[in-house]
Structures are given as structure tokens and as C-alpha cells.
Design a protein around this motif. Structure first.
Motif, PDB file in Angstrom:
ATOM      1  N   LEU A  89       0.831  -1.200   0.000  1.00 17.27           N
ATOM      2  CA  LEU A  89       0.000   0.000   0.000  1.00 17.27           C
ATOM      3  C   LEU A  89       0.870   1.257   0.000  1.00 17.27           C
ATOM      4  CD1 LEU A  89      -2.920   1.001   0.052  1.00 17.27           C
ATOM      5  CD2 LEU A  89      -2.793   0.994   2.552  1.00 17.27           C
ATOM      6  N   ALA A  90       1.941   1.254   0.776  1.00 17.07           N
ATOM      7  CA  ALA A  90       2.841   2.417   0.787  1.00 17.07           C
ATOM      8  C   ALA A  90       3.428   2.666  -0.596  1.00 17.07           C
ATOM      9  CB  ALA A  90       3.955   2.193   1.809  1.00 17.07           C
ATOM     10  N   LEU A  91       3.679   1.591  -1.332  1.00 21.76           N
ATOM     11  CA  LEU A  91       4.254   1.725  -2.671  1.00 21.76           C
ATOM     12  C   LEU A  91       3.237   2.268  -3.670  1.00 21.76           C
ATOM     13  CD1 LEU A  91       6.581   1.158  -4.687  1.00 21.76           C
ATOM     14  CD2 LEU A  91       5.698  -1.176  -4.889  1.00 21.76           C
ATOM     15  N   SER A  92       2.001   1.815  -3.604  1.00 20.38           N
ATOM     16  CA  SER A  92       1.035   2.150  -4.647  1.00 20.38           C
ATOM     17  C   SER A  92       0.093   3.296  -4.296  1.00 20.38           C
ATOM     18  CB  SER A  92       0.214   0.913  -5.023  1.00 20.38           C
ATOM     19  OG  SER A  92      -0.514   0.425  -3.919  1.00 20.38           O
ATOM     20  N   PRO A 196       9.852  -4.912   2.817  1.00 19.37           N
ATOM     21  CA  PRO A 196      10.741  -3.843   2.330  1.00 19.37           C
ATOM     22  C   PRO A 196      10.637  -2.589   3.194  1.00 19.37           C
ATOM     23  CG  PRO A 196       9.498  -4.831   0.522  1.00 19.37           C
ATOM     24  CD  PRO A 196       8.919  -5.380   1.779  1.00 19.37           C
ATOM     25  N   VAL A 197      11.773  -1.936   3.400  1.00 19.33           N
ATOM     26  CA  VAL A 197      11.810  -0.798   4.319  1.00 19.33           C
ATOM     27  C   VAL A 197      11.718   0.540   3.609  1.00 19.33           C
ATOM     28  CG1 VAL A 197      13.098  -2.074   6.057  1.00 19.33           C
ATOM     29  CG2 VAL A 197      14.338  -0.793   4.308  1.00 19.33           C
ATOM     30  N   ASP A 198      11.893   0.568   2.284  1.00 22.47           N
ATOM     31  CA  ASP A 198      11.789   1.827   1.566  1.00 22.47           C
ATOM     32  C   ASP A 198      11.270   1.560   0.155  1.00 22.47           C
ATOM     33  OD1 ASP A 198      13.990   0.806   0.152  1.00 22.47           O
ATOM     34  OD2 ASP A 198      15.439   2.015   1.280  1.00 22.47           O
ATOM     35  N   ALA A 201      13.399  -0.722  -2.259  1.00 25.39           N
ATOM     36  CA  ALA A 201      13.315  -2.125  -1.862  1.00 25.39           C
ATOM     37  C   ALA A 201      11.949  -2.706  -2.176  1.00 25.39           C
ATOM     38  CB  ALA A 201      13.627  -2.264  -0.369  1.00 25.39           C
ATOM     39  N   ALA A 202      10.895  -1.897  -2.026  1.00 28.19           N
ATOM     40  CA  ALA A 202       9.547  -2.358  -2.344  1.00 28.19           C
ATOM     41  C   ALA A 202       9.393  -2.611  -3.838  1.00 28.19           C
ATOM     42  CB  ALA A 202       8.510  -1.344  -1.858  1.00 28.19           C
ATOM     43  N   LEU A 203       9.957  -1.734  -4.657  1.00 33.29           N
ATOM     44  CA  LEU A 203       9.906  -1.953  -6.104  1.00 33.29           C
ATOM     45  C   LEU A 203      10.615  -3.257  -6.474  1.00 33.29           C
ATOM     46  CD1 LEU A 203      10.646   1.615  -7.538  1.00 33.29           C
ATOM     47  CD2 LEU A 203       8.533   0.303  -7.814  1.00 33.29           C
ATOM     48  N   GLY A 236      12.988  -1.314 -10.399  1.00 30.89           N
ATOM     49  CA  GLY A 236      12.865  -2.456  -9.498  1.00 30.89           C
ATOM     50  C   GLY A 236      13.566  -3.683 -10.043  1.00 30.89           C
ATOM     51  N   LEU A 237      13.477  -3.886 -11.355  1.00 25.67           N
ATOM     52  CA  LEU A 237      14.132  -5.029 -11.984  1.00 25.67           C
ATOM     53  C   LEU A 237      15.643  -4.928 -11.855  1.00 25.67           C
ATOM     54  CD1 LEU A 237      13.784  -7.604 -13.681  1.00 25.67           C
ATOM     55  CD2 LEU A 237      13.743  -6.137 -15.722  1.00 25.67           C
ATOM     56  N   GLY A 238      16.168  -3.733 -12.090  1.00 23.11           N
ATOM     57  CA  GLY A 238      17.607  -3.532 -11.946  1.00 23.11           C
ATOM     58  C   GLY A 238      18.082  -3.791 -10.533  1.00 23.11           C
ATOM     59  N   LEU A 239      17.322  -3.321  -9.558  1.00 19.58           N
ATOM     60  CA  LEU A 239      17.698  -3.523  -8.154  1.00 19.58           C
ATOM     61  C   LEU A 239      17.611  -4.998  -7.772  1.00 19.58           C
ATOM     62  CD1 LEU A 239      15.855  -0.445  -6.619  1.00 19.58           C
ATOM     63  CD2 LEU A 239      18.338  -0.744  -6.781  1.00 19.58           C
TER      64      LEU A 239
END
Length: 374
Positions: A89-92, A196-198, A201-203, A236-239
Motif C-alpha cells: 500500500l505504501a508503494l502504490s 521492504p523498508v523503503d 526495496a519495495a519496487l 525495481g528489476l535492476g535492483l
């Protein structure tokens, strides 16, 4: 890799083929989020990916709050495991609020109205007092809101997206149908689950979970499924690949780049099944369909689609490709499945359909019979 490989690998990664999940919760954890605006059929989307979960098992997980049903991602109703909802939810949420902005303005939901309604709604469900939408409407009306129409729908959705409300224990209507209730987010969602904390990381986590459960798929497939941008997905894919370069493999097919987890491609149709085809009855919003946009064409048919007259809108799959449509019709003590196929299934196909019907009846816990077979 060819088109048949793509279909077989998707079926297995989505757990429509063995190894199945041990529970509906485990199936949901694999898929991260499962579209669920039609609750009755969405239960089946989870259960058919398990080694025998029933409708009652899924309903109990929702009642207990292990599985939550809320507006997230594109947005529409989704099942999300309680351990994943807070970070997802924080991400979206920022994109969801921006996407809803025009209707917020149209219905007068400004910052003050949203804040006031959130206090009303939060107080109404605090202490485990789960309420239906109609009960929330009455509370809003009592505090000066219209409490109906688009205003009601988007005040409730605003509270969901803002982490005030989430799903509560469903209740049965007079007709016996399950009705959604709402609960206080903080009472249903663990404060810390080791997620994930940020945002970066969530991506990375979203992208990793998406391609491991739905690959082979494209970046645009993931972006459209998640409601995020292609730029977000590429980041996100790169990470994710930086953290573990070997976790995903790539291939090019039809001029498109596909990502998938490193798993052996399953054997061809009929292997291990006595040569008989496998028929799957999936809902029209199943993740096997809605998990893809750019590469949905591997399905071999147009879905989801609005029903044409009396034509059912759910999807019949033969070895992962669309061959018809279906729906259930609940009768006292039994279930009838209206199944239409685009071509004569043949003796082996009809036997496979009978097996799929029996499996659905076991899921519901009532005798089931198929009708309308072409």
C-alpha cells in the motif's frame, strides 16, 4: 523457448499445475495480489492453486484477516496477504490517489473532507466493530456527508488507500450471500512484518515476486498489472538483479523481452496424465489472464470480455489456452456449471471437463454437474 513453453511455464509458476500451494494463503503469497472483485469466483482462483482448499477455507482466512480484500494496485479489489499489505500500500497509494483525483474533485473530496471522513470511518470500526458499507454510509450521513453514490464509494476507497480501513469479517445477507465488511487497518495489519523498508526495496520485491510467479512476462505486463510506470518496473528489476543476478532469466520472443525464474520448462501436454488433456475453469479476472497485458495473446482468446447475451464470461482452458466460457448457477444443495466450448471437445475432452466440474463441486462442498456442453 517457444509459445508452448511460455504457456506451460506460466501454468506451473502460477501453481495451476504442480507443485501446488499448501494453502490459499501460500498461493496468495506466491502471487502477491489476486484480483477479487467477484468474491465468489475469486475464492476459486486461490483454492484451485492448492492441494484441495475449499471455499470455506478461503472464507475463513478472510474472516480471520490472514487474507485481506481491499482496493490496491490499478485500483480494483484484490486479495492481499496481511503480511504484504502495509508495504504494498505504501508503494502504490500515491499513484492511486493521483489516479482518483478527478473523481475526488467531482465529489468534493478535498483534504478536509477526506480527513473528517477518515475520523468518522475509523471511529466507526474501532475495537473490532466491523461494519458493512451500508452501515458506514449511515455513519457518514450522521456526520454531515451525503453517504451515497460516488461520494460514498470514494470516501471508503480513500480510507482504504490511506491505511484507515481494510476488510473485516464477511457477514451473510438474508439470501445467504457473503457481504464485505470493513475493519480498522491498524487492527488487522501487523505493524512490522520484515517487508521492504523503503520504496526502492519495495519496487525490487514487487518485481521479483511478479516475475517469479507469472513469468515469462514483459516489463510492460508487470507495469500494467501493478499500476506502476515502466520506469518504476525497470528500476525495481535492476535492483532485484543487482541483489541476485541469477534469479531471473531472459528470452526474446515475437520481438519482446521476457523475464522468468530459472525453472525447468515443464513437459508437454498430457505428460503424466495418461495422455488426457487438462481442462481448467478459471474466472475471467484470474491472474492467468489479468497478470498480462502486452503478452496476453498467448491465452489464445479474448478475455476478459463482456458476456454476449447469455454467454458466460469466465474462461475454459484446455492445456492453458482458451477454448470456451463458463459460469456457475447455484441451486439449493447443488451447483450447475454452464459450460460452452468453441469446438467439440471429443471423448477425452469431455472426460476432462467432467473432472474439472467435479473439482469445482468439491471446492464448493456440494454436488456439481456441467450443462450446455457443445
Amino acid at each position: 523457448m517457444d509459445a508452448d513453453d511460455v504457456v506451460r511455464l506460466r501454468l506451473r509458476q502460477q501453481q495451476l499445475r504442480p507443485p501446488r500451494a499448501v494453502s490459499a494463503e501460500a498461493a496468495l503469497k506466491n502471487l502477491l495480489a489476486v484480483q477479487s472483485q467477484e468474491f465468489a469466483y475469486a475464492r476459486w482462483s486461490l483454492a484451485q492453486r492448492t492441494a484441495g482448499a475449499t471455499a470455506a477455507d478461503v472464507e475463513q482466512a478472510v474472516a480471520d484477516g490472514r487474507i485481506l480484500r481491499t482496493h490496491i494496485l490499478r485500483p480494483t479489489w484484490h486479495f492481499v496477504h496481511r503480511d504484504d499489505l502495509r508495504w504494498l500500500l505504501a508503494l502504490s497509494a500515491p499513484r492511486l490517489h493521483r489516479g482518483n483525483g478527478a473523481i475526488y474533485r467531482e465529489t468534493g473530496i478535498d483534504a478536509d473532507a477526506a480527513s473528517r471522513s477518515a475520523r468518522v470511518l475509523g471511529a466507526a470500526v474501532a475495537g473490532g466493530a466491523h461494519k458493512t458499507r451500508e452501515q458506514l454510509a449511515a455513519e457518514l450521513h450522521r456526520h454531515g456527508f451525503a453517504g451515497k453514490g460516488l461520494e460514498l464509494a470514494y470516501l471508503v476507497m480513500h480510507a482504504e488507500v490511506s491505511g484507515v480501513l481494510t476488510s473485516g469479517t464477511p457477514v451473510r445477507s438474508a439470501s445467504g450471500a457473503l457481504k464485505q465488511t470493513y475493519a480498522l487497518f491498524e487492527e488487522r495489519v501487523p505493524p512490522s512484518t520484515g517487508g521492504p523498508v523503503d520504496r526502492p526495496a519495495a519496487l525490487a520485491e514487487l518485481v521479483r515476486r511478479y516475475f517469479r510467479s507469472r513469468g515469462p512476462a514483459t516489463v510492460k505486463d508487470c507495469a500494467d498489472w501493478s499500476g506502476l510506470t515502466v520506469t518504476d518496473i525497470r528500476l525495481g528489476l535492476g535492483l532485484a538483479l543487482e541483489a541476485d543476478p541469477g534469479q531471473l532469466e531472459t528470452t526474446v520472443l515475437d520481438g519482446l523481452g521476457f523475464y522468468f525464474s530459472l525453472a525447468e520448462v515443464p513437459p508437454g501436454p498430457g505428460a503424466g496424465q495418461g495422455g488426457h488433456p487438462r481442462i481448467d475453469l478459471v474466472q475471467c479476472y484470474d491472474e492467468y489472464i489479468m497478470g498480462y497485458s502486452q503478452s496476453r495473446y498467448f491465452l489464445g482468446g479474448r478475455a476478459p470480455a463482456r458476456p454476449d447475451g447469455s454467454t458466460p464470461m469466465h474462461v475454459v482452458l484446455r492445456e492453458g489456452r482458451m477454448i470456451g466460457s463458463w459460469r456457475h448457477v447455484l441451486r439449493p444443495g447443488r451447483c450447475e456449471l454452464d459450460i460452452r466450448t468453441d469446438r467439440e471437445p471429443g471423448a477425452a475432452g469431455n472426460s476432462a471437463i467432467d473432472a474439472a466440474v467435479a473439482e469445482y463441486g468439491t471446492f464448493l462442498g456440494v454436488p456439481a454437474a456441467g450443462r450446455g456442453l457443445n
